[in-house]
Design an enzyme around this catalytic site. Structure first.
Site, PDB file in Angstrom:
ATOM      1  N   HIS A   1       0.838  -1.190   0.000  1.00  0.00           N
ATOM      2  CA  HIS A   1       0.000   0.000   0.000  1.00  0.00           C
ATOM      3  C   HIS A   1       0.879   1.248   0.000  1.00  0.00           C
ATOM      4  O   HIS A   1       2.101   1.184   0.156  1.00  0.00           O
ATOM      5  CB  HIS A   1      -0.933  -0.013   1.209  1.00  0.00           C
ATOM      6  CG  HIS A   1      -2.022  -1.041   1.109  1.00  0.00           C
ATOM      7  ND1 HIS A   1      -3.077  -1.102   1.986  1.00  0.00           N
ATOM      8  CD2 HIS A   1      -2.225  -2.046   0.213  1.00  0.00           C
ATOM      9  CE1 HIS A   1      -3.878  -2.100   1.646  1.00  0.00           C
ATOM     10  NE2 HIS A   1      -3.373  -2.688   0.584  1.00  0.00           N
TER      11      HIS A   1
ATOM     12  N   CYS B   1      -5.325   1.572   6.532  1.00  0.00           N
ATOM     13  CA  CYS B   1      -6.170   0.399   6.779  1.00  0.00           C
ATOM     14  C   CYS B   1      -5.860  -0.227   8.127  1.00  0.00           C
ATOM     15  O   CYS B   1      -4.755  -0.112   8.662  1.00  0.00           O
ATOM     16  CB  CYS B   1      -6.026  -0.612   5.650  1.00  0.00           C
ATOM     17  SG  CYS B   1      -4.356  -1.290   5.457  1.00  0.00           S
TER      18      CYS B   1
ATOM     19  N   GLU C   1       1.355   3.716   2.079  1.00  0.00           N
ATOM     20  CA  GLU C   1       2.130   4.032   3.275  1.00  0.00           C
ATOM     21  C   GLU C   1       3.408   3.210   3.354  1.00  0.00           C
ATOM     22  O   GLU C   1       4.478   3.727   3.704  1.00  0.00           O
ATOM     23  CB  GLU C   1       1.285   3.786   4.533  1.00  0.00           C
ATOM     24  CG  GLU C   1       0.051   4.667   4.632  1.00  0.00           C
ATOM     25  CD  GLU C   1      -1.192   4.026   4.038  1.00  0.00           C
ATOM     26  OE1 GLU C   1      -2.285   4.273   4.563  1.00  0.00           O
ATOM     27  OE2 GLU C   1      -1.073   3.282   3.034  1.00  0.00           O
TER      28      GLU C   1
ATOM     29  N   ALA D   1     -17.927  12.639 -34.897  1.00  0.00           N
ATOM     30  CA  ALA D   1     -16.669  12.045 -35.371  1.00  0.00           C
ATOM     31  C   ALA D   1     -16.911  10.675 -35.981  1.00  0.00           C
ATOM     32  O   ALA D   1     -17.839   9.958 -35.602  1.00  0.00           O
ATOM     33  CB  ALA D   1     -15.688  11.915 -34.216  1.00  0.00           C
TER      34      ALA D   1
ATOM     35  N   CYS E   1      -1.754  -1.062   7.363  1.00  0.00           N
ATOM     36  CA  CYS E   1      -0.828   0.060   7.214  1.00  0.00           C
ATOM     37  C   CYS E   1      -0.662   0.843   8.507  1.00  0.00           C
ATOM     38  O   CYS E   1       0.396   1.439   8.742  1.00  0.00           O
ATOM     39  CB  CYS E   1      -1.324   0.982   6.107  1.00  0.00           C
ATOM     40  SG  CYS E   1      -1.217   0.231   4.472  1.00  0.00           S
TER      41      CYS E   1
ATOM     42  N   ARG F   1     -17.065  -0.018 -28.883  1.00  0.00           N
ATOM     43  CA  ARG F   1     -18.293   0.194 -29.662  1.00  0.00           C
ATOM     44  C   ARG F   1     -18.975  -1.110 -30.066  1.00  0.00           C
ATOM     45  O   ARG F   1     -20.188  -1.173 -30.207  1.00  0.00           O
ATOM     46  CB  ARG F   1     -17.974   0.992 -30.929  1.00  0.00           C
ATOM     47  CG  ARG F   1     -17.536   2.402 -30.664  1.00  0.00           C
ATOM     48  CD  ARG F   1     -17.097   3.066 -31.951  1.00  0.00           C
ATOM     49  NE  ARG F   1     -16.345   4.269 -31.663  1.00  0.00           N
ATOM     50  CZ  ARG F   1     -15.081   4.278 -31.290  1.00  0.00           C
ATOM     51  NH1 ARG F   1     -14.428   3.146 -31.171  1.00  0.00           N
ATOM     52  NH2 ARG F   1     -14.464   5.405 -31.027  1.00  0.00           N
TER      53      ARG F   1
END
Length: 293
Positions: free
Chosen positions: A54, A79, A56, A160, A88, A182
């Site tokens: 993490h 945490c 930290e 576009a 942490c 798409r």
């Protein structure tokens, strides 16, 4: 109260935390800066993906012994539980920092919460430091926790062709967990960017039922989803769940006739930002009355 030097460190922590966007989910994108006893930055770190250290721990590793007696500046409450990595808050205690500043409190914190445990260990804690600024990065993650589904962005270029539209949203992909193309195909924004076993790409297309589509996205572990292209069926299926639209408008001569009378924004959205983006104007709008956190 946070000093000017600490506020600078928090803004640095916010800036580096954004480098985890698109790969940390289902974990939050977090940044941390360590200041030594004299307020000099001696280490920084951010969380890249689930299973990795993490923020930290990365910052403390860089700081080494210089963290003792210093200040940890972190964008999210440390945490307080053992997951794939140790808590942490214990790393900060073991490093013997004297002060911890945090921007946003963690709604997933277990037990008393990391901040409370730090205070019990005799460490000075300040909460809510530049909270609104930190939410620019953490907001979509918190939104996903609150709603039980990913934060959804729809991005396209007005009028576009597909190849142009594709280029316009290219840089957005890497900051989102999932991208819906798409043709209905679904892929990671950063291919292979998430931690092993922490993330699953749904098998597209999503189908025509909004609830089932939203459930499939949520079960993937995604916190953010990007729908690309103006002609995308997913935008219709998920229309009521789209939280943000990013629209690129092609440039025009100083004096010209509008191409059509249709509105630029989908119904129900409020413009939040407009500015030059290359040879286009980029509009960012959010659903009226909604919030990211």
């Amino acid at each position: 109260m946070a000093t000017p030097n600490e506020l600078t460190a928090m803004r640095r922590a916010i800036a580096i935390s954004a480098q985890g966007l698109g790969t940390t989910s289902p974990n939050p994108p977090v940044g941390c800066v360590i200041l030594d006893r004299d307020g000099v930055p001696v280490g920084e770190g951010y969380h890249l993906r689930k299973g990795d250290h993490h923020a930290e721990v990365n910052a403390l590793t860089a700081a080494g012994e210089r963290a003792e007696g210093g200040t940890a500046v972190v964008t999210l409450e440390p945490c307080n539980h053992h997951g794939r990595t140790p808590p942490c808050r214990q790393a900060l205690i073991d490093a013997k920092v004297s002060r911890v500043l945090m921007a946003v409190m963690d709604p997933t914190s277990r037990g008393e919460g990391g901040a409370a445990v730090l205070e019990q260990a005799g460490i000075e804690v300040e909460r809510g430091v530049l909270e609104q600024e930190a939410l620019l990065v953490l907001g979509p993650w918190l939104h996903s926790l609150r709603t039980g589904r990913p934060h959804i962005t729809w991005a396209y270029t007005v009028g576009a062709h597909e190849e142009d539209d594709d280029q316009a949203v290219k840089e957005l992909r890497r900051t989102h967990d999932l991208v819906i193309r798409r043709d209905g195909a679904i892929e990671e924004g950063v291919t292979g960017g998430h931690g092993e076993g922490a993330f699953r790409v749904p098998c597209g297309p999503l189908g025509e039922e909004t609830a089932n589509a939203a459930l499939s996205l949520a079960e993937s572990g995604a916190r953010t989803v990007l729908i690309e292209g103006s002609e995308n069926e997913a935008a219709g299926v998920l229309a009521d769940l789209v939280d943000r639209v990013i629209i690129d408008v092609p440039s025009t001569p100083p004096s010209s006739v509008p191409p059509s009378a249709s509105g630029l924004l989908p119904d129900g959205f409020r413009l939040e930002n407009a500015g030059a983006f290359g040879l286009r104007t980029r509009l960012v709008a959010r659903r009226a009355g909604s919030r990211d956190h």
